[in-house]
Scaffold this active site. Structure first.
Site, PDB file in Angstrom:
ATOM      1  N   GLY A   1      -0.253  -1.993   8.479  1.00  0.00           N
ATOM      2  CA  GLY A   1       1.216  -2.281   7.951  1.00  0.00           C
ATOM      3  C   GLY A   1       1.848  -1.194   7.385  1.00  0.00           C
ATOM      4  O   GLY A   1       1.702  -0.057   7.754  1.00  0.00           O
ATOM      5  N   HIS A   2       2.945  -1.407   6.661  1.00  0.00           N
ATOM      6  CA  HIS A   2       3.778  -0.260   6.252  1.00  0.00           C
ATOM      7  C   HIS A   2       3.164   0.914   5.376  1.00  0.00           C
ATOM      8  O   HIS A   2       3.450   2.142   5.668  1.00  0.00           O
ATOM      9  CB  HIS A   2       4.460  -0.855   5.006  1.00  0.00           C
ATOM     10  CG  HIS A   2       5.963  -0.142   4.577  1.00  0.00           C
ATOM     11  ND1 HIS A   2       6.921   0.208   5.284  1.00  0.00           N
ATOM     12  CD2 HIS A   2       5.960   0.289   3.171  1.00  0.00           C
ATOM     13  CE1 HIS A   2       7.829   0.867   4.592  1.00  0.00           C
ATOM     14  NE2 HIS A   2       7.221   0.835   3.415  1.00  0.00           N
ATOM     15  N   PHE A   3       2.084   0.543   4.620  1.00  0.00           N
ATOM     16  CA  PHE A   3       1.312   1.587   3.930  1.00  0.00           C
ATOM     17  C   PHE A   3      -0.032   1.995   4.532  1.00  0.00           C
ATOM     18  O   PHE A   3      -0.926   1.618   4.301  1.00  0.00           O
ATOM     19  CB  PHE A   3       1.277   1.426   2.370  1.00  0.00           C
ATOM     20  CG  PHE A   3       2.423   1.417   1.419  1.00  0.00           C
ATOM     21  CD1 PHE A   3       2.908   2.738   1.269  1.00  0.00           C
ATOM     22  CD2 PHE A   3       3.104   0.186   0.879  1.00  0.00           C
ATOM     23  CE1 PHE A   3       4.145   2.959   0.425  1.00  0.00           C
ATOM     24  CE2 PHE A   3       4.210   0.440   0.155  1.00  0.00           C
ATOM     25  CZ  PHE A   3       4.686   1.693  -0.064  1.00  0.00           C
TER      26      PHE A   3
END
Length: 329
Positions: free
Chosen positions: A302-304
């Protein structure tokens, strides 16, 4: 509007766009364990920039090529805690916290302008204060508009760029997640700002780390707990709302940054969590229009992405930077 509705809207946006692209056809070269520095080798320092104490992490030999790591929202240089030791045997790595983030000072809003233009100025002066005149950039989320401002203003200082879920194209913010921020950019009302505040609460912070992860049990709760502690400081959420508004200044700069890419052709590695519902892969592919030699890897996270894939990303970086960087700072 509540947090679950905000996050559901973001989820719908990715469903409409698709996960975007297949996983890379070849595995990332692992960072050899014999070359990985100990976390004990990381130093934690502070330097004053225009009267503001800027905290930064530093590791590696100072005569080696420098990597400048620029963090995203709502985190700080702590997002690089797992990456730095995997690069510090070969590179001089520095990762600052912006004012109002992490361990840096948090000036009040009447004494400091919380904007992307000003954050870029602070980071530029930070590099000068620590004696770094040339560097490879690692940019994620907020780090992208900050880093691209630096690169466009001083292309001679940038030796290479690593982009991880950081946007420079309209396609990257066309998803439904950005409808509420766009409404705030158009009308900076208290009502529109209030609709963004659930993203500053624990549920929203944890969601940024866990949504899209392959295995949530591999995501350390320390990450969102630390970030939330900083967000919960008196006055910090107002700062974050101001930064949400300032993000609206970035799309207007996209043509300038794209022109910089086309003219200067900086070596670029793109490592992107393809399950990101904030910056989906629709924002990763357009870099290849302007930088056809760029290297793109979509990761199943995901995002991180560093929370789950720091070893893979370090491996890609070591191979890419080994081919790209010829000299020191």
């Amino acid at each position: 509007m509540n947090t679950s509705r905000t996050l559901a809207a973001a989820a719908l946006s990715l469903a409409l766009l698709g996960a975007g692209g297949a996983a890379p056809a070849f595995a990332a070269p692992a960072a050899p364990s014999a070359n990985v520095a100990s976390t004990a080798s990381v130093s934690y320092r502070t330097v004053k920039v225009d009267g503001v104490n800027i905290f930064y992490r530093e590791a590696g030999p100072k005569n080696a090529p420098t990597l400048l790591l620029l963090h995203g929202f709502p985190t700080s240089s702590q997002m690089f805690r797992n990456l730095i030791p995997q690069l510090a045997d070969r590179y001089h790595v520095i990762a600052p916290d912006y004012p109002g983030y992490g361990q840096s000072d948090m000036p009040t809003m009447d004494k400091f302008t919380y904007s992307f233009d000003n954050m870029a100025r602070v980071v530029e002066k930070f590099t000068e204060a620590v004696g770094v005149s040339r560097y490879a950039l690692y940019v994620q989320d907020y780090g992208a508009p900050i880093g691209f401002r630096l690169a466009a203003a001083h292309p001679e200082r940038v030796s290479a760029i690593v982009v991880q879920n950081g946007n420079a194209y309209e396609e990257g913010i066309a998803n439904e997640f950005w409808q509420l921020p766009r409404a705030y950019w158009a009308d900076k009302s208290e009502a529109n700002g209030a609709k963004l505040r659930p993203l500053l609460e624990l549920g929203g912070t944890k969601w940024q780390y866990t949504e899209g992860a392959r295995d949530v049990q591999r995501i350390s709760p320390d990450a969102w707990t630390v970030d939330q502690a900083y967000l919960d400081r008196p006055g910090n959420k107002d700062i974050q709302i101001e930064m949400f508004y300032s993000y609206g200044s970035n799309p207007g700069r996209y043509p300038e940054w794209q022109a910089y890419f086309r003219k200067h052709q900086p070596p670029m590695l793109i490592v992107w969590g393809k399950n990101d519902k904030i910056f989906p892969p629709a924002g990763a592919h357009p870099y290849l229009r302007d930088l056809p030699k760029a290297e793109l890897h979509l990761l199943d996270t995901g995002h991180f992405a560093l929370e789950e894939d720091s070893t893979a990303i370090a491996g890609y970086m070591r191979a890419f930077l080994g081919r790209t960087l010829k000299g020191g700072k």
